[in-house]
Design a protein around this motif. Structure first.
Motif, short mmCIF file in Angstrom:
data_model
loop_
_atom_site.label_atom_id
_atom_site.label_comp_id
_atom_site.label_asym_id
_atom_site.label_seq_id
_atom_site.Cartn_x
_atom_site.Cartn_y
_atom_site.Cartn_z
N LEU A 56 10.00 -3.69 -8.54
CA LEU A 56 9.02 -4.11 -7.54
C LEU A 56 9.73 -4.27 -6.20
CD1 LEU A 56 7.46 -6.81 -9.83
CD2 LEU A 56 6.35 -4.68 -9.15
N GLU B 224 3.66 -4.24 -18.15
CA GLU B 224 3.07 -4.25 -16.80
C GLU B 224 2.39 -5.58 -16.43
OE1 GLU B 224 2.42 -3.28 -13.02
OE2 GLU B 224 3.73 -2.25 -14.42
N ASP C 211 4.43 -11.25 -8.40
CA ASP C 211 3.67 -12.13 -7.50
C ASP C 211 4.44 -13.42 -7.22
OD1 ASP C 211 1.64 -10.26 -7.40
OD2 ASP C 211 0.30 -11.36 -8.77
N ARG D 281 3.71 -7.86 -13.27
CA ARG D 281 2.84 -8.21 -12.14
C ARG D 281 2.89 -9.71 -11.85
NH1 ARG D 281 -1.09 -4.55 -13.21
NH2 ARG D 281 -1.58 -5.78 -14.99
#
Length: 160
Positions: A76, A10, A18, A14
């Motif tokens: 995502l 995770e 981004d 992330r």
């Protein structure tokens, strides 16, 4: 809700997410400002720069699709909605109305340089977190640097 499960831990997901979302915003915005300049350029170099701007649009849109698909592959959902781009886009763009050819070139050089600078930051951020995303960002950086060089050569020597 995560529909697609990623193999990345995770925290790494992330970081990659981004970087990918920021790159998506930059690329979609870049395609829009290049198209805006394409429609409004005037001057003796109109035709050659007009056509060169479409190369930037095509490159940016192609890379945007690849970036969005990488984001999806990591589970995502990419966000390329107009309101997202409008709210998050910060690269330079042309003024409204007709824009002289030398001004268009400088705006595109500046926008590409800013995009490359941000990509280089993202390359550093993704080095450990996700080398696959980093590799994608490296490829995009190389392509944008080439376009920046080609536009920069249009206004040589400076001040003419």
């Amino acid at each position: 809700m995560t529909v697609v499960k990623s193999t990345l831990p995770e925290p790494a997901r992330r970081v990659a997410g981004d970087a990918l979302q920021g790159t998506l915003v930059d690329l979609l915005g870049l395609s829009l400002i290049a198209k805006q300049a394409h429609w409004n350029i005037v001057g003796p170099r109109f035709r050659s720069i007009h056509l060169q701007l479409d190369e930037v649009v095509s490159l940016a849109r192609t890379h945007a699709d690849t970036v969005a698909e990488r984001s999806s592959a990591l589970g995502l959902p990419p966000d390329g909605r107009p309101e997202t781009i409008a709210a998050a886009y910060t690269l330079p763009g042309p003024k409204d109305g007709w824009v002289r050819d030398n001004e268009v070139v400088q705006v595109i050089v500046d926008a590409l340089a800013a995009a490359v600078e941000r990509l280089r930051e993202r390359i550093g951020a993704t080095a450990e977190a996700d080398p696959v995303t980093q590799d994608l960002l490296i490829t995009i950086t190389g392509d944008l640097e080439k376009q920046r060089w080609m536009f920069d050569a249009e206004n040589w020597p400076p001040g003419e």
